[in-house]
Design a protein around this motif. Structure first.
Motif, PDB file in Angstrom:
ATOM      1  N   PRO A 295       0.803  -1.232   0.000  1.00 53.83           N
ATOM      2  CA  PRO A 295       0.000   0.000   0.000  1.00 53.83           C
ATOM      3  C   PRO A 295       0.828   1.270   0.000  1.00 53.83           C
ATOM      4  O   PRO A 295       0.362   2.305  -0.481  1.00 53.83           O
ATOM      5  CB  PRO A 295      -0.839  -0.121   1.278  1.00 53.83           C
ATOM      6  N   GLY A 296       2.063   1.213   0.503  1.00 51.12           N
ATOM      7  CA  GLY A 296       2.920   2.401   0.458  1.00 51.12           C
ATOM      8  C   GLY A 296       3.356   2.713  -0.958  1.00 51.12           C
ATOM      9  O   GLY A 296       3.333   3.868  -1.392  1.00 51.12           O
ATOM     10  N   VAL A 297       3.752   1.688  -1.699  1.00 50.15           N
ATOM     11  CA  VAL A 297       4.130   1.870  -3.103  1.00 50.15           C
ATOM     12  C   VAL A 297       2.926   2.330  -3.916  1.00 50.15           C
ATOM     13  O   VAL A 297       3.014   3.265  -4.723  1.00 50.15           O
ATOM     14  CB  VAL A 297       4.704   0.561  -3.681  1.00 50.15           C
ATOM     15  N   LEU A 298       1.785   1.690  -3.682  1.00 51.12           N
ATOM     16  CA  LEU A 298       0.593   2.016  -4.458  1.00 51.12           C
ATOM     17  C   LEU A 298       0.101   3.433  -4.163  1.00 51.12           C
ATOM     18  O   LEU A 298      -0.363   4.139  -5.060  1.00 51.12           O
ATOM     19  CB  LEU A 298      -0.507   1.007  -4.166  1.00 51.12           C
TER      20      LEU A 298
ATOM     21  N   LYS B  81       0.609   9.685   3.158  1.00 53.44           N
ATOM     22  CA  LYS B  81       0.210   8.706   4.165  1.00 53.44           C
ATOM     23  C   LYS B  81      -0.545   7.572   3.489  1.00 53.44           C
ATOM     24  O   LYS B  81      -1.169   7.754   2.436  1.00 53.44           O
ATOM     25  CB  LYS B  81      -0.669   9.355   5.237  1.00 53.44           C
ATOM     26  N   TYR B  82      -0.496   6.409   4.102  1.00 58.82           N
ATOM     27  CA  TYR B  82      -1.238   5.260   3.595  1.00 58.82           C
ATOM     28  C   TYR B  82      -1.678   4.402   4.773  1.00 58.82           C
ATOM     29  O   TYR B  82      -1.176   4.555   5.893  1.00 58.82           O
ATOM     30  CB  TYR B  82      -0.390   4.439   2.617  1.00 58.82           C
TER      31      TYR B  82
ATOM     32  N   GLY C 298      -4.220  -1.950   9.018  1.00 55.34           N
ATOM     33  CA  GLY C 298      -5.121  -0.848   9.314  1.00 55.34           C
ATOM     34  C   GLY C 298      -4.483   0.358   9.963  1.00 55.34           C
ATOM     35  O   GLY C 298      -5.189   1.309  10.336  1.00 55.34           O
ATOM     36  N   GLU C 299      -3.160   0.362  10.106  1.00 54.51           N
ATOM     37  CA  GLU C 299      -2.461   1.482  10.726  1.00 54.51           C
ATOM     38  C   GLU C 299      -2.119   2.540   9.674  1.00 54.51           C
ATOM     39  O   GLU C 299      -1.752   2.206   8.537  1.00 54.51           O
ATOM     40  CB  GLU C 299      -1.176   1.013  11.401  1.00 54.51           C
TER      41      GLU C 299
ATOM     42  N   SER D 187       4.138 -10.843   7.186  1.00 53.83           N
ATOM     43  CA  SER D 187       4.092  -9.695   8.083  1.00 53.83           C
ATOM     44  C   SER D 187       2.749  -8.978   8.080  1.00 53.83           C
ATOM     45  O   SER D 187       2.452  -8.190   8.985  1.00 53.83           O
ATOM     46  CB  SER D 187       5.179  -8.683   7.701  1.00 53.83           C
ATOM     47  N   GLY D 188       1.939  -9.229   7.061  1.00 53.08           N
ATOM     48  CA  GLY D 188       0.675  -8.515   6.950  1.00 53.08           C
ATOM     49  C   GLY D 188       0.809  -7.120   6.369  1.00 53.08           C
ATOM     50  O   GLY D 188      -0.157  -6.355   6.360  1.00 53.08           O
TER      51      GLY D 188
END
Length: 302
Positions: A69-72, A124-125, A130-131, A205-206
């Motif tokens: 999700p950080g890359v996306l 932010k992501y 969910g964090e 790691s999730g």
């Protein structure tokens, strides 16, 4: 019919290089430079990156990279991939070719250009648990995910649809680790066996996440705004990329292998035929490799 073939060839070249009829200007610069570069003819990197299975690998790596999700978030928040997907593809191709075929100065300049573009890619992501987290495109761990999924995808596609790799798969991973270092990846994997634990660790790691944004990205990759002439072949290459994914990643991406009812379609063979057809639109030696060989002959290396 002749006009159709000519237009089809032009569209293939324009999509892959940004230039329909002549070699792109940036590829010709690889004939310049005063050193051999990081890779030479006969290297594993030249063997893998000079083959058409890279078309499948590129699709596969984009699918894999979208799961972080950080890359996306960086792509969605800061990229114009929806408006200009071909331009984004050409930028990526230019970086790969500069590192693969250029002098060391070319490779360093290409990496610094990307790093400068990354400086403003922040935000932010929401991670897989969910964090809310901060991201930066130059973050070493995000760069590691991009590097590892790139390496895994290009190696996987070549093993299925390419020829022998000089030195074997480990040689490709070890050689391409230099590209990771140039981009800021600390201690990139050096063998095929090193890739697996890193991918497994991310999965366990999730940190990876499949959500609406991933579904939107997958839908775009599945059906990009390419010229209608190219879409039949692209659909075959997309199906090949999906087939090459591990089942756990296919499940996260909401993808299935191509089937006709209960029967799997012969995607591996169809992709091989499609790549052979694409080869008809391209010179046997690409302009970047041709320019690099000119530089190497001038330097007395090859």
């Amino acid at each position: 019919m002749r006009n159709f073939l000519r237009e089809w060839q032009s569209e293939v070249r324009r999509t892959l290089t940004g230039s329909p009829d002549v070699p792109p200007e940036w590829s010709l610069t690889f004939a310049q430079g005063d050193d051999p570069g990081y890779y030479l003819p006969g290297s594993a990197v030249w063997s893998v990156h000079g083959g058409l299975p890279t078309l499948i690998a590129g699709i596969r790596s984009l699918l894999m990279q979208s799961l972080h999700p950080g890359v996306l978030a960086g792509v969605h928040d800061h990229s114009n991939f929806r408006e200009d997907p071909v331009g984004r593809l050409v930028m990526t191709t230019r970086w790969i070719h500069a590192v693969t075929y250029g002098s060391k100065a070319d490779a360093l300049a290409a990496c610094r250009r990307v790093q400068r573009l990354h400086e403003s890619v922040r935000g932010k992501y929401i991670d897989g648990q969910g964090e809310v987290r901060d991201y930066s495109a130059n973050d070493p761990e995000l760069l590691r995910w991009v590097h590892v999924t790139f390496t895994d995808s290009f190696l996987c596609a070549h093993k299925v649809w390419g020829g022998p790799i000089p030195g074997g798969p480990d040689a490709y991973v070890r050689e391409w680790a230099q590209a990771g270092r140039l981009m800021g990846v600390d201690a990139p994997p050096l063998s095929e066996a090193d890739l697996r634990p890193q991918l497994d660790a991310w999965f366990a790691s999730g940190q990876l996440r499949a959500d609406e944004r991933v579904a939107e990205t997958v839908a775009f990759i599945r059906n990009p705004p390419l010229h209608p002439f190219l879409m039949p072949g692209y659909r075959v290459l997309f199906a090949a990329a999906v087939l090459s994914l591990e089942p756990r990643y296919r499940a996260m991406l909401g993808l299935r292998t191509a089937r006709l009812g209960p029967l799997p379609l012969p995607v591996t063979i169809a992709a091989r035929v499609t790549l052979a057809v694409v080869r008809l639109a391209l010179d046997r030696t690409g302009p970047s490799e041709h320019a690099a060989r000119e530089r190497l002959r001038r330097l007395g290396v090859a």
